[in-house]
Structures are given as structure tokens and as C-alpha cells.
Design a protein around this motif. Structure first.
Motif, PDB file in Angstrom:
ATOM      1  N   ALA A   1     -75.103 -30.946  82.853  1.00 30.22           N
ATOM      2  CA  ALA A   1     -76.246 -30.923  83.762  1.00 30.22           C
ATOM      3  C   ALA A   1     -75.962 -31.638  85.078  1.00 30.22           C
ATOM      4  O   ALA A   1     -76.611 -31.366  86.090  1.00 30.22           O
ATOM      5  CB  ALA A   1     -77.456 -31.551  83.080  1.00 30.22           C
ATOM      6  N   ASP A   2     -75.017 -32.556  85.044  1.00 26.48           N
ATOM      7  CA  ASP A   2     -74.715 -33.356  86.241  1.00 26.48           C
ATOM      8  C   ASP A   2     -73.235 -33.183  86.569  1.00 26.48           C
ATOM      9  O   ASP A   2     -72.418 -34.058  86.325  1.00 26.48           O
ATOM     10  CB  ASP A   2     -75.064 -34.817  85.972  1.00 26.48           C
ATOM     11  N   MET A   3     -72.908 -32.021  87.110  1.00 28.83           N
ATOM     12  CA  MET A   3     -71.504 -31.662  87.366  1.00 28.83           C
ATOM     13  C   MET A   3     -70.910 -32.571  88.454  1.00 28.83           C
ATOM     14  O   MET A   3     -71.470 -32.703  89.537  1.00 28.83           O
ATOM     15  CB  MET A   3     -71.407 -30.211  87.812  1.00 28.83           C
ATOM     16  N   PRO A   4     -69.754 -33.221  88.163  1.00 30.87           N
ATOM     17  CA  PRO A   4     -69.117 -34.051  89.188  1.00 30.87           C
ATOM     18  C   PRO A   4     -68.382 -33.202  90.205  1.00 30.87           C
ATOM     19  O   PRO A   4     -68.173 -31.991  90.000  1.00 30.87           O
ATOM     20  CB  PRO A   4     -68.127 -34.881  88.376  1.00 30.87           C
ATOM     21  N   GLU A   5     -67.972 -33.817  91.291  1.00 30.04           N
ATOM     22  CA  GLU A   5     -67.037 -33.172  92.199  1.00 30.04           C
ATOM     23  C   GLU A   5     -65.672 -33.173  91.502  1.00 30.04           C
ATOM     24  O   GLU A   5     -65.152 -34.231  91.152  1.00 30.04           O
ATOM     25  CB  GLU A   5     -66.952 -33.925  93.521  1.00 30.04           C
ATOM     26  N   ILE A   6     -65.094 -32.006  91.291  1.00 31.05           N
ATOM     27  CA  ILE A   6     -63.830 -31.897  90.569  1.00 31.05           C
ATOM     28  C   ILE A   6     -62.708 -31.668  91.573  1.00 31.05           C
ATOM     29  O   ILE A   6     -62.735 -30.693  92.341  1.00 31.05           O
ATOM     30  CB  ILE A   6     -63.885 -30.758  89.530  1.00 31.05           C
ATOM     31  N   VAL A   7     -61.742 -32.571  91.560  1.00 31.42           N
ATOM     32  CA  VAL A   7     -60.642 -32.530  92.519  1.00 31.42           C
ATOM     33  C   VAL A   7     -59.324 -32.648  91.750  1.00 31.42           C
ATOM     34  O   VAL A   7     -59.315 -32.837  90.532  1.00 31.42           O
ATOM     35  CB  VAL A   7     -60.775 -33.652  93.565  1.00 31.42           C
ATOM     36  N   HIS A   8     -58.196 -32.550  92.467  1.00 29.79           N
ATOM     37  CA  HIS A   8     -56.909 -32.601  91.782  1.00 29.79           C
ATOM     38  C   HIS A   8     -55.808 -33.139  92.691  1.00 29.79           C
ATOM     39  O   HIS A   8     -55.988 -33.235  93.917  1.00 29.79           O
ATOM     40  CB  HIS A   8     -56.514 -31.216  91.265  1.00 29.79           C
ATOM     41  N   GLY A   9     -54.679 -33.461  92.071  1.00 27.89           N
ATOM     42  CA  GLY A   9     -53.498 -33.881  92.815  1.00 27.89           C
ATOM     43  C   GLY A   9     -53.594 -35.290  93.365  1.00 27.89           C
ATOM     44  O   GLY A   9     -54.505 -36.057  93.048  1.00 27.89           O
ATOM     45  N   ALA A  10     -52.630 -35.632  94.232  1.00 31.77           N
ATOM     46  CA  ALA A  10     -52.587 -36.963  94.836  1.00 31.77           C
ATOM     47  C   ALA A  10     -53.844 -37.241  95.655  1.00 31.77           C
ATOM     48  O   ALA A  10     -54.378 -38.357  95.636  1.00 31.77           O
ATOM     49  CB  ALA A  10     -51.336 -37.091  95.708  1.00 31.77           C
ATOM     50  N   ASP A  11     -54.325 -36.215  96.368  1.00 35.02           N
ATOM     51  CA  ASP A  11     -55.547 -36.389  97.148  1.00 35.02           C
ATOM     52  C   ASP A  11     -56.743 -36.655  96.238  1.00 35.02           C
ATOM     53  O   ASP A  11     -57.657 -37.405  96.590  1.00 35.02           O
ATOM     54  CB  ASP A  11     -55.818 -35.154  98.005  1.00 35.02           C
ATOM     55  N   GLY A  12     -56.720 -36.038  95.069  1.00 39.65           N
ATOM     56  CA  GLY A  12     -57.814 -36.249  94.125  1.00 39.65           C
ATOM     57  C   GLY A  12     -57.855 -37.680  93.610  1.00 39.65           C
ATOM     58  O   GLY A  12     -58.938 -38.253  93.439  1.00 39.65           O
ATOM     59  N   ILE A  13     -56.683 -38.264  93.357  1.00 39.59           N
ATOM     60  CA  ILE A  13     -56.640 -39.661  92.913  1.00 39.59           C
ATOM     61  C   ILE A  13     -57.208 -40.573  93.997  1.00 39.59           C
ATOM     62  O   ILE A  13     -57.994 -41.485  93.715  1.00 39.59           O
ATOM     63  CB  ILE A  13     -55.204 -40.086  92.567  1.00 39.59           C
ATOM     64  N   VAL A  14     -56.834 -40.307  95.244  1.00 36.12           N
ATOM     65  CA  VAL A  14     -57.354 -41.111  96.353  1.00 36.12           C
ATOM     66  C   VAL A  14     -58.865 -40.957  96.457  1.00 36.12           C
ATOM     67  O   VAL A  14     -59.593 -41.938  96.683  1.00 36.12           O
ATOM     68  CB  VAL A  14     -56.674 -40.721  97.681  1.00 36.12           C
ATOM     69  N   GLU A  15     -59.359 -39.735  96.261  1.00 38.05           N
ATOM     70  CA  GLU A  15     -60.801 -39.512  96.327  1.00 38.05           C
ATOM     71  C   GLU A  15     -61.526 -40.285  95.234  1.00 38.05           C
ATOM     72  O   GLU A  15     -62.585 -40.863  95.461  1.00 38.05           O
ATOM     73  CB  GLU A  15     -61.105 -38.023  96.223  1.00 38.05           C
ATOM     74  N   ALA A  16     -60.943 -40.316  94.036  1.00 37.89           N
ATOM     75  CA  ALA A  16     -61.548 -41.091  92.952  1.00 37.89           C
ATOM     76  C   ALA A  16     -61.522 -42.583  93.263  1.00 37.89           C
ATOM     77  O   ALA A  16     -62.485 -43.310  92.980  1.00 37.89           O
ATOM     78  CB  ALA A  16     -60.818 -40.815  91.642  1.00 37.89           C
ATOM     79  N   ALA A  17     -60.443 -43.051  93.871  1.00 36.47           N
ATOM     80  CA  ALA A  17     -60.304 -44.472  94.187  1.00 36.47           C
ATOM     81  C   ALA A  17     -61.223 -44.916  95.306  1.00 36.47           C
ATOM     82  O   ALA A  17     -61.571 -46.099  95.406  1.00 36.47           O
ATOM     83  CB  ALA A  17     -58.855 -44.778  94.559  1.00 36.47           C
ATOM     84  N   THR A  18     -61.628 -43.990  96.140  1.00 35.22           N
ATOM     85  CA  THR A  18     -62.399 -44.351  97.338  1.00 35.22           C
ATOM     86  C   THR A  18     -63.844 -43.875  97.299  1.00 35.22           C
ATOM     87  O   THR A  18     -64.526 -43.912  98.322  1.00 35.22           O
ATOM     88  CB  THR A  18     -61.714 -43.785  98.597  1.00 35.22           C
ATOM     89  N   VAL A  19     -64.327 -43.423  96.141  1.00 33.96           N
ATOM     90  CA  VAL A  19     -65.715 -42.984  96.049  1.00 33.96           C
ATOM     91  C   VAL A  19     -66.614 -44.109  96.561  1.00 33.96           C
ATOM     92  O   VAL A  19     -66.449 -45.275  96.200  1.00 33.96           O
ATOM     93  CB  VAL A  19     -66.067 -42.563  94.602  1.00 33.96           C
ATOM     94  N   SER A  20     -67.532 -43.774  97.423  1.00 36.22           N
ATOM     95  CA  SER A  20     -68.232 -44.798  98.213  1.00 36.22           C
ATOM     96  C   SER A  20     -69.043 -45.784  97.384  1.00 36.22           C
ATOM     97  O   SER A  20     -69.142 -46.963  97.727  1.00 36.22           O
ATOM     98  CB  SER A  20     -69.151 -44.113  99.233  1.00 36.22           C
ATOM     99  N   SER A  21     -69.589 -45.347  96.260  1.00 35.31           N
ATOM    100  CA  SER A  21     -70.489 -46.213  95.509  1.00 35.31           C
ATOM    101  C   SER A  21     -69.767 -47.240  94.637  1.00 35.31           C
ATOM    102  O   SER A  21     -70.362 -48.251  94.248  1.00 35.31           O
ATOM    103  CB  SER A  21     -71.405 -45.358  94.625  1.00 35.31           C
ATOM    104  N   ALA A  22     -68.506 -47.023  94.316  1.00 34.09           N
ATOM    105  CA  ALA A  22     -67.784 -47.943  93.433  1.00 34.09           C
ATOM    106  C   ALA A  22     -67.401 -49.221  94.163  1.00 34.09           C
ATOM    107  O   ALA A  22     -67.008 -49.185  95.334  1.00 34.09           O
ATOM    108  CB  ALA A  22     -66.542 -47.274  92.865  1.00 34.09           C
ATOM    109  N   ASP A  23     -67.497 -50.347  93.475  1.00 27.28           N
ATOM    110  CA  ASP A  23     -67.062 -51.613  94.080  1.00 27.28           C
ATOM    111  C   ASP A  23     -65.770 -52.144  93.462  1.00 27.28           C
ATOM    112  O   ASP A  23     -65.143 -53.047  94.002  1.00 27.28           O
ATOM    113  CB  ASP A  23     -68.156 -52.678  93.965  1.00 27.28           C
ATOM    114  N   THR A  24     -65.361 -51.573  92.312  1.00 25.72           N
ATOM    115  CA  THR A  24     -64.146 -52.020  91.635  1.00 25.72           C
ATOM    116  C   THR A  24     -63.347 -50.802  91.177  1.00 25.72           C
ATOM    117  O   THR A  24     -63.913 -49.857  90.617  1.00 25.72           O
ATOM    118  CB  THR A  24     -64.482 -52.891  90.408  1.00 25.72           C
ATOM    119  N   VAL A  25     -62.026 -50.841  91.390  1.00 25.26           N
ATOM    120  CA  VAL A  25     -61.150 -49.748  90.972  1.00 25.26           C
ATOM    121  C   VAL A  25     -60.179 -50.277  89.918  1.00 25.26           C
ATOM    122  O   VAL A  25     -59.458 -51.247  90.166  1.00 25.26           O
ATOM    123  CB  VAL A  25     -60.359 -49.166  92.162  1.00 25.26           C
ATOM    124  N   VAL A  26     -60.189 -49.653  88.749  1.00 23.45           N
ATOM    125  CA  VAL A  26     -59.249 -49.998  87.688  1.00 23.45           C
ATOM    126  C   VAL A  26     -58.037 -49.087  87.842  1.00 23.45           C
ATOM    127  O   VAL A  26     -58.143 -47.866  87.699  1.00 23.45           O
ATOM    128  CB  VAL A  26     -59.875 -49.804  86.292  1.00 23.45           C
TER     129      VAL A  26
END
Length: 483
Positions: free
Chosen positions: A152-177
């Protein structure tokens, strides 16, 4: 960069083989003594050359003030996290922590390799805003699975090196593991730091390869670099409350890996007579449940050498003030010695969730449903110094660290490449791993850079070292061991 010749006709490469020779002084010489000496030798007393500003929040007045201010806020905090490597061991254990403390964590982004099935389960459960996989095919498979399951709540689905960067830089997150293995974690970590996000650091290569670039960025953007691996978390925990100038020495503990119960001669004989058995044993850890790459690094003890470099950048200690001691029980996860010669140690079961939970909850102490430590059940704790002739990768790491600059990136990339080829069974022997690494380090001296190192410098050296190892693997020959 020119590929220098590498004659692998014996145990040492046909250069000066300086990385395999004992140092005349410093911690290399100390570690060759008894285990008692490991704990009593003063090093530079914490005041020698080579100390730097730490990337983790320790050893400064500002870090003490920050720790106190955060502590007084209480444990009702909520963090929004992005997990890089969510389907791996670090990622899945981080999500177990989220399950145990649902009021404290919200998952905003996940990235992984090609495991679309497990990623789909995670997306359905945690509803991240971004989900990234390695390939377009895996991303499409994830999208199809989620549609089939009625997400019901489909995420933005990305891939590759750019996708990892997008996951790391999502605006709402304050901590990256950062739970992904290898140099792939470097760029997304840098981009997250630039956005002011705290880093729960489980990716060794971030500081080992990128320390000359990362540490200035940490200082510039004022983020918290929080170690999520057992040894550095232990040191970090031991340093809580230690005043500026109070640290004298860091003591990293090591399980000893798969060959800890064999002598040097026994190991070398086994390598010569039964390479298949060596390969099987090298990829099985006696204490920890870890990924294949790290398990082999533990067998060569390169993992501990890499941790020495990481400790230098995290805590600022000079290489002469970072020691290694083998502790087979893996209960004491590491120690620090203060200026008054007190040793402070952190103890716990061999459970990776313990350092991870502190990295995402620092400086708070969350109540967790884990088995309490029982020293009476353990019975005894033992320690001994590592044999650097048996484990030449330790000295290679110290040598690379003391050179600094781009040399640590070459060390790390050469090790990754040799490690991978050994596991892929292309005919590389266990003792060929340090030969190839040293050969890359020697060849890199022609182009070594230690001033004004940039990210491009690091990435170029990383690529070159991998190419070097791939090329020189073809030249590896069977030969008697020189011991």
C-alpha cells in the motif's frame, strides 16, 4: 600507474620485503613479546608523534559536552535511520534492534544487493521511503513482488551506485548505518556526512581507504561518527567520560581467526600439503557469525590490521600507541589504557547486536532482551601476543598506516581483490594473499601521495590496486616456503 614486477617464488615477494621484517621499535616490536608485555609496554605514553584529531566524539572538551547534553535528554529519543546493506548480517541485526525498540526508530531507507525477496519482506514490514538494489533486474523484481503482495505504501525503488547514495541521503533520515562491505560504502558515506547525518560505521573501508578525506569532512559538518563493529565500539564505550589527553593507548583484541590454534610451521605445512582444507578452514570463523569476506580477513588477521588503521582515524591514537592482543574467548572486545596506566575494558558475549545498538542509541543505554554476561559461566579469559611471521598482514597494515595518504587505500583494495579471488577458488593460495598485497604496496610507492589527497585519488588507487592484484595473480607460482 606502472605494474612493477612481482616474483612470487617464495614466502616473501622479491622486493625488499620490508613489511615482513620486524620493526626495530614501536608497537611492532612490542607485539612480538609476551602477552604480559602487551599490557605493560608504555609506547609513546600517548604523547608521541602521529596523534591526530579523532573522527568519533571522544578525547575533546566539545565531545564531552555533546555527550553530556545528549545523555540528559533521556532514552525517549526517536531516530530516523537509513540502512545500507539491509539484507546482510549488519542490516538484519539492525532491524532486529528496530523490532526490539519500535518507539526509538523509524526506517526511512534500505539498500541491499540482489536479494529482492528479503528486501520485499523488509519493505512490507518497515515501509521505507527508498529501497535500493544493486541491479535494474533486481529492482524490477522487487517492484513486481511488492505489487503482487499489495504493498500500500510503495517506496521509491532505485538501483546501482546512485541508488545507494539516494538511500544514504534520504532527507528525513538523521542516521545512516553503513553495513555494506568494501569501498562501495565510501561515496554514500561522504554524501551523507555532507548533509549532516550521523554515521553508524560498520564499513571499515570508509576510514581505512578514505580517512584522509573523511576526517576533515566529519570536523567540517560536525556529525557523529559512531563505530558499529565490536572492537571499535568497545574502545568508544571505554572512552566515554575520559577527559581530553587522558588516553594513553588503545588495545584491540582479536579472536585469532580460524588458524589461531596452529603454530606458524603447522599452518605453513598445511598450506603446502592440503590447500583445499586450508581454504575450507579459512572461511569458517570459530566465534563470530560474519560475512565470507570478513571471515577470511580474520583468518589472515588482515581484519585486525585494518582495525588498527580505523582506530587511528576514529580515536586519534598514533600507530605506536595501538596494540593487538589475541583473546580466543572474544569476551573482552577491546581496551584502552589511560595516562595513569589504568586499563578500561568492555566485555560482552560475541553478539554483533551489542555494538550496533550502541552506535544507533549513543549515548543512551536501551534495555535490550539479550542474555546477560555471566563471567562464572565463562570461567577464564586468556590473552597472547600475535605472531607477525604467521600473520604478515598485520605488519603490512601497520606499514601502510604509518605511510598514510593513498597507501591505505591500496592496502585495502589489494586485500579485497586477493580475498575475493581466494574465495572464488581460482588457484590462489592462502599465503599468496599477503604476497599480492605487499607487491601492490611496493609498486604503489612510485605514485604514492600523502598530501592533499582527494576522493578521486583514493578511488583511482583503489581501482589500480584491484587491477594489479588481478594481473599478478596470474604470476603466482608454487614454491617452497622460506621461513
Amino acid at each position: 600507474m606502472k605494474l612493477a614486477s612481482l616474483a612470487l617464488s617464495g614466502f616473501l615477494v622479491a622486493h625488499e620485503a620490508s613489511a615482513f621484517a620486524p620493526y626495530a621499535g614501536g608497537s611492532a616490536n612490542r607485539a612480538a613479546k609476551t602477552s604480559l608485555d602487551v599490557f605493560s609496554t608504555p609506547g609513546t605514553l600517548g604523547t608521541g608523534e602521529g596523534w591526530i584529531d579523532p573522527s568519533s566524539p571522544v578525547n575533546t572538551a566539545a565531545s564531552l559536552e555533546k555527550t553530556l547534553a545528549e545523555s540528559l535528554k533521556g532514552s525517549t529519543f526517536q531516530k530516523r535511520i537509513s540502512i545500507l546493506g539491509s539484507t546482510g548480517s549488519i542490516g538484519t541485526q539492525t532491524l532486529e534492534i528496530v523490532d526490539a525498540c519500535p518507539d526509538n526508530y523509524v526506517v526511512d531507507a534500505l539498500s541491499a544487493g540482489n536479494n529482492a525477496e528479503l528486501m520485499a519482506e523488509q519493505v512490507m514490514k518497515y515501509s521505507p521511503k527508498v529501497a535500493s538494489l544493486s541491479t535494474p533486474e533486481a529492482a524490477e523484481k522487487l517492484r513486481a513482488i511488492l505489487k503482487e503482495r499489495g504493498c500500500a505504501d510503495m517506496p521509491e525503488i532505485v538501483h546501482g551506485a546512485d541508488g545507494i547514495v539516494e538511500a544514504a541521503t534520504v532527507s528525513s533520515a538523521d542516521t545512516v548505518v553503513t553495513g555494506i562491505v568494501g569501498a562501495a560504502g565510501l561515496l554514500p558515506t561522504i554524501e551523507a556526512i555532507k548533509l549532516g547525518k550521523d554515521i553508524a560505521l560498520a564499513n571499515k573501508e570508509t576510514l581505512i581507504s578514505g580517512g584522509p578525506v573523511i576526517n576533515p569532512l566529519v570536523e567540517k559538518h560536525g556529525i557523529n561518527m559512531l563505530p558499529a563493529d565490536s572492537e571499535h565500539s568497545a574502545i568508544f564505550q571505554c572512552l566515554q567520560g575520559v577527559p581530553p589527553g587522558g588516553l594513553r593507548r588503545v588495545i584491540l583484541t582479536a579472536s585469532g581467526g580460524a588458524f589461531r590454534d596452529l603454530s606458524k610451521d603447522e599452518l605453513f605445512k598445511m598450506c603446502e600439503e592440503d590447500a583445499r582444507a586450508v581454504q575450507k578452514k579459512a572461511t569458517t570463523h570459530p566465534n563470530w557469525d560474519m560475512g565470507a569476506k570478513i571471515t577470511l580477513d580474520s583468518a589472515t588477521m588482515m581484519n585486525k590490521g585494518l582495525e588498527v588503521i580505523e582506530a587511528h582515524y576514529l580515536f586519534g591514537a598514533s600507530y605506536d600507541d595501538i596494540d593487538i592482543v589475541i583473546h580466543p574467548q572474544s569476551i573482552v572486545h577491546s581496551m584502552v589504557e589511560t595516562q595513569d596506566t589504568s586499563c578500561i575494558a568492555q566485555l560482552g558475549w560475541a553478539d554483533m547486536r551489542l555494538p550496533i545498538v550502541y552506535s544507533v542509541s549513543w549515548p543512551h543505554r536501551l534495555k535490550m532482551p539479550y542474555k546477560p554476561l555471566n563471567l562464572a559461566e565463562i570461567g577464564s579469559l586468556t590473552f597472547k601476543a600475535p605472531d607477525r611471521e604467521k600473520y604478515p598482514c598485520i605488519q603490512l597494515a601497520y606499514d601502510a598506516g604509518k605511510m598514510g595518504g593513498t597507501m591505505t587505500a591500496v592496502l585495502n583494495a589489494a586485500n579485497e581483490a586477493a580475498n575475493e579471488m581466494f574465495r572464488e577458488d581460482v588457484g590462489l593460495g592462502f599465503l599468496d594473499i599477503p604476497k599480492l598485497i605487499e607487491g601492490a604496496m611496493e609498486a604503489h610507492k612510485e605514485d604514492f601521495k600523502d598530501k592533499d589527497v582527494t576522493l578521486d585519488d583514493i578511488l583511482n588507487c583503489d581501482a589500480w590496486a584491484r587491477e594489479y592484484v588481478a594481473e599478478k595473480t596470474k604470476d603466482v607460482v608454487k614454491a617452497p616456503l622460506i621461513v
